[in-house]
Motif scaffolding. Structure first.
Motif, short mmCIF file in Angstrom:
data_model
loop_
_atom_site.label_atom_id
_atom_site.label_comp_id
_atom_site.label_asym_id
_atom_site.label_seq_id
_atom_site.Cartn_x
_atom_site.Cartn_y
_atom_site.Cartn_z
N TYR A 222 16.60 -28.45 -20.93
CA TYR A 222 17.95 -28.65 -20.70
C TYR A 222 18.23 -29.84 -19.67
O TYR A 222 17.63 -29.02 -18.23
N TYR B 42 22.24 -21.56 -29.29
CA TYR B 42 22.33 -22.43 -28.79
C TYR B 42 23.24 -22.16 -27.39
O TYR B 42 22.84 -23.20 -25.74
N LYS C 172 19.31 -31.94 -23.98
CA LYS C 172 18.77 -30.90 -24.85
C LYS C 172 17.98 -31.37 -25.68
O LYS C 172 17.95 -32.40 -26.61
#
Lengths: 78, 78, 78, 78, 78, 78
Positions: C40, F38, E53
């Motif tokens: 990320y 997430y 991401k």
């Protein structure tokens, strides 16, 4: 190379931001004996609303009522 | 409430870390007119090796040869 | 899951930001054997003024005089 | 000066950390046209337990069963 | 004093940001026994594009097609 | 993908750290409608000394006198 990150409310003048960056740089140079050319200061600005302290949003910068602790600084001595 | 984050090499004395924290706090109090009770300084320590500047690892704190720019600070004036 | 945070000057094109994010992602995948889906990258943009290096503000992105070290990159090879 | 911060699990070899730092540095130099001397990479190491992804702790580095996606990298090609 | 930093996509309503800040504050108060007045939450907002991401940019907030996992939250229950 | 970073004093039990990570994760899932997979929480631990609030070092975790606001949490209900 000390890296200093500081998250503040948006709305300060460039003079204020400069004065803070310079003071933080000097703090490191004077007390950590770091050479000035190694000090890096990044100032991140966010709305007062995005700062949430003790369960309260900070007021937007400049919106505090007269006499509150966080207020605009007179720029006389810069 | 200004939050100051600083990532430095591990190995400093507590006196050095305290002096830096105090100086950074004062920098914010003096130049941002932030009340002292709102200033928060977090010092993160990592091996010199984990700091990679300009393609070179920083030496471990205290390992620099005499005369190098990053060196131990005499504690006299604290 | 490696998290990469990078604070840069604002003003880059989306192509530049994308290329950087992709290159940082690949750096982690190739050298830390992290699976791609775990990487990320967050890019934070701030005015050049907010970056204070060695006691000097960085110029705003795009404002550097010709020939300076930090300049716009030609997008040819992306 | 781009500052790259990366938080990873502790336990990697110095060779791995170096390789990552170098790759991240090159990613910025190649894709942001930042001069190499301006790039700074800080690697922060924490126990796998302190990384909490999708409601699960990461295993400690090196503890993954054979064949898992996150594993030790052979150092052959460094 | 626990400091919580969270980087999210820009575009949320103030109600959403407030609800998140309050929930994060309560999480710390309830589970770390930290007094409420010591908890500080800073929310940093960036374009979806700046979040990368698994090799993909996040869509801008509000642009996801109907049914996607990341979507606007109904504000009914706030 | 919301990333939550929290810097705390070292010395908490793994149960405490887990409970905090889980509560922070739920805060985001419940109030930002982010899918659980997430959400990423990174806990960074530093000596109490390295936390400097309002010009005072925090005591080391567990060293507070009985009755102080920051204290160990009973693990009964975990």
């Amino acid at each position: 190379m000390p890296i200093i990150q500081i998250d503040v409310r948006e709305g300060r003048s460039r003079e204020d931001i400069h004065a803070l960056q310079e003071a933080l740089t000097n703090a490191v140079v004077d007390h950590f004996e770091a050479p000035r050319e190694y000090v890096y200061v990044i100032v991140r600005e966010h709305p007062g609303f995005n700062h949430y302290k003790a369960g309260e949003h900070l007021p937007e910068y400049g919106d505090e009522p007269e006499g509150l602790t966080i207020k605009r600084k007179p720029q006389a001595a810069e």
